[in-house]
Design an enzyme around this catalytic site. Sequence first.
Site, PDB file in Angstrom:
ATOM      1  N   GLY A 138       0.812  -1.204   0.000  1.00 33.74           N
ATOM      2  CA  GLY A 138       0.000   0.000   0.000  1.00 33.74           C
ATOM      3  C   GLY A 138       0.847   1.257   0.000  1.00 33.74           C
ATOM      4  O   GLY A 138       1.336   1.704  -1.039  1.00 33.74           O
ATOM      5  N   CYS A 139       1.041   1.832   1.176  1.00 31.46           N
ATOM      6  CA  CYS A 139       1.709   3.126   1.280  1.00 31.46           C
ATOM      7  C   CYS A 139       3.182   3.086   0.889  1.00 31.46           C
ATOM      8  O   CYS A 139       3.705   4.051   0.343  1.00 31.46           O
ATOM      9  CB  CYS A 139       1.536   3.680   2.687  1.00 31.46           C
TER      10      CYS A 139
END
Length: 196
Positions: A138-139
Amino acid sequence: MGLFNGSLPFGDRPAVILIDLMRAYFDPAADLYVGSPDCLASAARLLSAARAARVPVIHTRVGHSRGGIDGGLFYRKVPPLRDLSGPLGELMPQVAPLPDEVVIVKQYASAFFGTPLASTLTALRTDTLVIAGVSTSGCVRASAVDTIQHGFVPIVVRQAVGDRSRGPHEVALSDIQAKYGEVWDEQAVLARLGAP
């Protein structure tokens, strides 16, 4: 010769970024729990080495206004983001920022999107961004992609990133290595930063 066989150098002016090492990702009772205590320990070692080498350190955490309007559709898509305004949004003590270290509050996956990260790195004359944090798929991945798109070399520290499951974690690291940056082992990064 393979299609994805390029490499990027570790530059002379690195900075280290610790992405979203908040309690929500390390508390087993939290919906965002990643179950990767080893990545937190690795990130803490990386942080210590960066400080000893006087390499700039930047921290990020997620935060939204009441109601999450600044998080838009992402806030609606991921309900556990609503939990980050309280204790679950606190950075873990093992990697707590010092008073002179920048803490960027972000609303979306990438540490660059809608934040002053790019201008901060430019002001520091950074050429390489060493990346640790969660979650890998994700991030971390979103930030690595934006790192190269902003003209900085992304170096993701394999042991210092974590995810909720092994599959997405490994696929994200493979994808980053193939197209967007470099994935280095912790010991190699620590040696590059001058740690014994």
